[in-house]
Design a protein around this motif. Structure first.
Motif, PDB file in Angstrom:
ATOM      1  N   LEU A   7       0.827  -1.198   0.000  1.00 20.41           N
ATOM      2  CA  LEU A   7       0.000   0.000   0.000  1.00 20.41           C
ATOM      3  C   LEU A   7       0.866   1.255   0.000  1.00 20.41           C
ATOM      4  CD1 LEU A   7      -2.973   0.720   0.028  1.00 20.41           C
ATOM      5  CD2 LEU A   7      -2.881   0.721   2.504  1.00 20.41           C
ATOM      6  N   GLN A  10       2.072   1.818  -3.429  1.00 17.50           N
ATOM      7  CA  GLN A  10       0.979   2.301  -4.268  1.00 17.50           C
ATOM      8  C   GLN A  10       0.772   3.806  -4.063  1.00 17.50           C
ATOM      9  OE1 GLN A  10      -2.762   0.365  -3.446  1.00 17.50           O
ATOM     10  NE2 GLN A  10      -3.721   1.163  -5.293  1.00 17.50           N
ATOM     11  N   PHE A  60      -7.343   4.019  -0.775  1.00 21.31           N
ATOM     12  CA  PHE A  60      -6.616   2.777  -1.051  1.00 21.31           C
ATOM     13  C   PHE A  60      -6.768   1.798   0.117  1.00 21.31           C
ATOM     14  CE2 PHE A  60      -3.247   5.099  -3.869  1.00 21.31           C
ATOM     15  CZ  PHE A  60      -4.123   5.093  -4.939  1.00 21.31           C
ATOM     16  N   ARG A  64      -8.543  -1.824  -0.240  1.00 24.39           N
ATOM     17  CA  ARG A  64      -7.728  -3.023  -0.004  1.00 24.39           C
ATOM     18  C   ARG A  64      -8.209  -3.842   1.196  1.00 24.39           C
ATOM     19  NH1 ARG A  64      -2.261  -4.633  -1.362  1.00 24.39           N
ATOM     20  NH2 ARG A  64      -1.542  -6.063   0.227  1.00 24.39           N
TER      21      ARG A  64
END
Length: 98
Positions: A7, A10, A60, A64
């Motif tokens: 993450l 990302q 995010f 996720r």
């Protein structure tokens, strides 16, 4: 850091991509200025960028893990975004110099 490494990557990739993107046109900037009618336009844009990065990063986490980010994760996100403060200011300076 408690933020998941994937993450974190990302988030970093998202910010890097955004800061590497093409600068907005002068016409676009004028429309934003007119719509928001703010006294300190580049401060406004800086705040908008920070909010965009933090909000996207929190999104995010929601996507996720199907949950809200924890306080520690939010702190990690803020730290990541904070490391880009100078780059964001340089990006906005490039816009101002157009």
């Amino acid at each position: 850091m408690v933020l998941d490494l994937t993450l974190r990557r990302q988030i970093l990739h998202y910010i890097e991509d955004d800061l590497s993107s093409t600068l907005p046109s002068q016409e676009c900037l004028e429309r934003v200025k007119d719509a928001w009618n703010c006294d300190h336009f580049y401060d406004f844009l800086y705040g908008q960028m920070v909010g965009q990065y933090i909000g996207t990063a929190e999104g995010f986490v929601r996507i996720r893990f199907a949950r809200e980010p924890t306080e520690d994760e939010i702190n990690d996100i803020f730290e990541i975004v904070e490391t880009y403060a100078l780059r964001m200011k340089e990006y906005l300076k490039d816009i101002a110099d157009m």
